[in-house]
Design an enzyme around this catalytic site. Structure first.
Site, PDB file in Angstrom:
ATOM      1  N   ASN A  10       0.791  -1.261  -0.053  1.00 14.88           N
ATOM      2  CA  ASN A  10       0.032   0.087   0.020  1.00 14.88           C
ATOM      3  C   ASN A  10       0.993   1.248   0.050  1.00 14.88           C
ATOM      4  O   ASN A  10       1.621   1.671   1.022  1.00 14.88           O
ATOM      5  CB  ASN A  10      -0.803   0.018   1.420  1.00 14.88           C
ATOM      6  CG  ASN A  10      -1.606   1.260   1.579  1.00 14.88           C
ATOM      7  OD1 ASN A  10      -1.759   2.213   0.503  1.00 14.88           O
ATOM      8  ND2 ASN A  10      -2.254   1.480   2.649  1.00 14.88           N
ATOM      9  N   TRP A  11       0.934   1.794  -1.251  1.00 11.13           N
ATOM     10  CA  TRP A  11       1.597   2.940  -1.505  1.00 11.13           C
ATOM     11  C   TRP A  11       1.285   4.420  -0.774  1.00 11.13           C
ATOM     12  O   TRP A  11       1.842   5.358  -0.654  1.00 11.13           O
ATOM     13  CB  TRP A  11       2.379   3.166  -2.737  1.00 11.13           C
ATOM     14  CG  TRP A  11       3.114   2.325  -3.155  1.00 11.13           C
ATOM     15  CD1 TRP A  11       3.723   1.157  -2.482  1.00 11.13           C
ATOM     16  CD2 TRP A  11       3.825   2.157  -4.432  1.00 11.13           C
ATOM     17  NE1 TRP A  11       4.550   0.340  -3.231  1.00 11.13           N
ATOM     18  CE2 TRP A  11       4.565   0.933  -4.380  1.00 11.13           C
ATOM     19  CE3 TRP A  11       3.774   2.728  -5.617  1.00 11.13           C
ATOM     20  CZ2 TRP A  11       5.502   0.466  -5.687  1.00 11.13           C
ATOM     21  CZ3 TRP A  11       4.389   2.269  -6.847  1.00 11.13           C
ATOM     22  CH2 TRP A  11       5.063   1.108  -6.750  1.00 11.13           C
ATOM     23  N   LYS A  12       0.012   4.467  -0.262  1.00  7.11           N
ATOM     24  CA  LYS A  12      -0.647   5.649   0.386  1.00  7.11           C
ATOM     25  C   LYS A  12      -0.297   6.737  -0.377  1.00  7.11           C
ATOM     26  O   LYS A  12      -0.139   6.783  -1.524  1.00  7.11           O
ATOM     27  CB  LYS A  12       0.062   5.724   1.776  1.00  7.11           C
ATOM     28  CG  LYS A  12       0.091   4.272   2.678  1.00  7.11           C
ATOM     29  CD  LYS A  12       0.393   4.412   4.103  1.00  7.11           C
ATOM     30  CE  LYS A  12       0.216   3.088   4.560  1.00  7.11           C
ATOM     31  NZ  LYS A  12       0.288   3.146   6.258  1.00  7.11           N
ATOM     32  N   HIS A  96      -9.382   0.720   4.837  1.00  8.06           N
ATOM     33  CA  HIS A  96      -8.240   1.094   5.585  1.00  8.06           C
ATOM     34  C   HIS A  96      -8.148   1.825   6.886  1.00  8.06           C
ATOM     35  O   HIS A  96      -9.062   2.759   6.808  1.00  8.06           O
ATOM     36  CB  HIS A  96      -7.104   1.533   4.723  1.00  8.06           C
ATOM     37  CG  HIS A  96      -5.638   1.432   5.144  1.00  8.06           C
ATOM     38  ND1 HIS A  96      -5.347   2.503   6.069  1.00  8.06           N
ATOM     39  CD2 HIS A  96      -4.666   0.625   4.944  1.00  8.06           C
ATOM     40  CE1 HIS A  96      -3.833   2.120   6.397  1.00  8.06           C
ATOM     41  NE2 HIS A  96      -3.618   1.036   5.882  1.00  8.06           N
ATOM     42  N   GLU A  98      -6.563   4.201   8.054  1.00  4.28           N
ATOM     43  CA  GLU A  98      -6.349   5.466   7.869  1.00  4.28           C
ATOM     44  C   GLU A  98      -7.666   6.385   7.219  1.00  4.28           C
ATOM     45  O   GLU A  98      -7.913   7.306   7.581  1.00  4.28           O
ATOM     46  CB  GLU A  98      -5.193   5.770   7.097  1.00  4.28           C
ATOM     47  CG  GLU A  98      -3.870   5.380   7.728  1.00  4.28           C
ATOM     48  CD  GLU A  98      -2.728   5.232   7.157  1.00  4.28           C
ATOM     49  OE1 GLU A  98      -2.950   5.169   5.631  1.00  4.28           O
ATOM     50  OE2 GLU A  98      -1.651   4.478   7.697  1.00  4.28           O
ATOM     51  N   GLU A 168      -5.388  -5.641  10.481  1.00  5.10           N
ATOM     52  CA  GLU A 168      -4.313  -4.601  10.826  1.00  5.10           C
ATOM     53  C   GLU A 168      -4.491  -3.928  11.826  1.00  5.10           C
ATOM     54  O   GLU A 168      -5.223  -3.004  11.947  1.00  5.10           O
ATOM     55  CB  GLU A 168      -4.302  -3.769   9.441  1.00  5.10           C
ATOM     56  CG  GLU A 168      -4.211  -4.131   8.033  1.00  5.10           C
ATOM     57  CD  GLU A 168      -3.513  -3.372   7.235  1.00  5.10           C
ATOM     58  OE1 GLU A 168      -2.257  -3.372   6.657  1.00  5.10           O
ATOM     59  OE2 GLU A 168      -3.934  -2.232   6.830  1.00  5.10           O
ATOM     60  N   GLY A 174       2.483   1.578  10.523  1.00  4.75           N
ATOM     61  CA  GLY A 174       3.224   2.768  10.555  1.00  4.75           C
ATOM     62  C   GLY A 174       4.210   3.187  11.814  1.00  4.75           C
ATOM     63  O   GLY A 174       4.637   4.251  11.903  1.00  4.75           O
ATOM     64  N   SER A 214       3.399  -2.681  10.206  1.00  3.56           N
ATOM     65  CA  SER A 214       4.928  -2.805  10.488  1.00  3.56           C
ATOM     66  C   SER A 214       5.747  -4.171   9.925  1.00  3.56           C
ATOM     67  O   SER A 214       6.778  -4.640  10.672  1.00  3.56           O
ATOM     68  CB  SER A 214       5.386  -2.241  11.889  1.00  3.56           C
ATOM     69  OG  SER A 214       4.939  -1.160  12.370  1.00  3.56           O
TER      70      SER A 214
HETATM   71  C1  PEP Z   1      -0.701  -0.339   5.896  1.00  2.00           C
HETATM   72  O1  PEP Z   1      -0.753   0.796   5.417  1.00  2.00           O
HETATM   73  O2  PEP Z   1      -1.579  -1.081   5.727  1.00  2.00           O
HETATM   74  C2  PEP Z   1       0.381  -0.747   7.044  1.00  2.00           C
HETATM   75  C3  PEP Z   1       0.299  -2.094   7.458  1.00  2.00           C
HETATM   76  O3  PEP Z   1       1.539   0.249   7.099  1.00  2.00           O
HETATM   77  P1  PEP Z   1       2.895  -0.129   7.722  1.00  2.00           P
HETATM   78  O4  PEP Z   1       3.364  -1.481   7.113  1.00  2.00           O
HETATM   79  O5  PEP Z   1       3.821   0.823   7.365  1.00  2.00           O
HETATM   80  O6  PEP Z   1       2.715  -0.375   9.161  1.00  2.00           O
END
Ligand code: PEP
Length: 252
Positions: A10-12, A96, A98, A168, A174, A214
């Site tokens: 996921n490049w956000k 997600h 976020e 998640e 993050g 992470s």
């Molecule tokens: C995500 O954005 O779904 C995610 C798991 O981010 P990160 O790997 O940076 O924790």
């Protein structure tokens, strides 16, 4: 029943179009000898068609990070499932944390978005997870139950054939804090049995459940080795092709 692992990036809100194309090409090259693992990257909407065109002859698949559930119309700033599909995506990330946290995504809008994804032939990746305080209050399973049952409300088994679930924990996204192997094992086992109760044993056995939070090249092998973990949703560590490939090749 065997489930092909999916490692999704996921490049956000990162990378301009040319930057995204460069990373995607590097990644596709590094993935040329990969078998039995599906790899997907989700660039921004702006980069998506450029990235899709630049790696269309490779095994790396494309996803979007969101969609709007209406088909078309006066919805300024939004993008529909059909548009995403036509731009070259096969997957779409929905719900997600976020989006839930910053853009008021609810289980009910998540459900509408999943419906729209399915109707357009996109494979939905439904993200669920508890916050740190919900875990501390021992509400993890309650929250996950609600996110799963409300997000998937009203669908038949045939409609959900390509659903992917991504656990998640919000506190691990993050933050560099990864859930422990025991925590992940417990939740994934729970989700597998929830899918069986809500739908059927076959459905539960065939549905991939990813872990996200992470994930990095150092912890990927341990996390991916857990029985009910069928891959990863990776944020930060997917932005660099050389780092991401070391997660994708966690078994090597
Ligand atoms: C995500 O954005 O779904 C995610 C798991 O981010 P990160 O790997 O940076 O924790």
């Amino acid at each position: 029943m065997s489930r092909i692992p999916l490692i999704a990036g996921n490049w956000k809100m990162h990378k301009t179009g040319p930057e995204a194309v460069e990373t995607a090409r590097d990644l596709a090259q590094l993935c040329s000898d990969i078998q039995d693992i599906e790899v997907m990257i989700a660039p921004t909407f702006l980069s998506l068609p450029l990235v899709a065109a630049s790696i269309e002859d490779t095994s790396v698949k494309i996803g979007a990070q969101n969609l709007y559930f209406e088909k078309q119309g006066a919805f300024t700033g939004e993008v529909s499932a059909d548009m995403i599909k036509a731009a070259g995506a096969q997957y779409v990330i929905i719900g997600h944390s976020e989006r839930r946290q910053y853009f008021d995504e609810t289980d009910s809008s998540v459900c509408k978005k999943i419906n729209s994804a399915i109707k357009s032939g996109l494979k939905p990746i439904l993200c669920i997870g508890e916050t740190e305080s919900q875990r501390a209050d021992e509400k993890t399973f309650l929250i996950l139950d609600k996110q799963v049952s409300d997000g998937l409300k009203g669908f038949g088994l045939d409609e959900l054939a390509h659903l992917v679930l991504a656990y998640e924990p919000v506190w691990a996204i993050g933050t560099g804090k990864t859930a422990s192997v025991d925590q992940v094992r417990q939740v994934h086992q729970y989700l597998r049995s929830s899918l069986e109760k809500l739908f059927s044993k076959d459905f539960s056995n065939q549905t991939r459940i990813l872990y996200g939070g992470s994930v990095n090249p150092e912890n990927a092998k341990d996390l991916m080795g857990i029985e009910d973990v069928d891959g990863a949703l990776v944020g930060g560590a997917s932005l660099d092709a050389n780092e991401f490939i070391n997660i994708i090749k966690y078994n090597k």
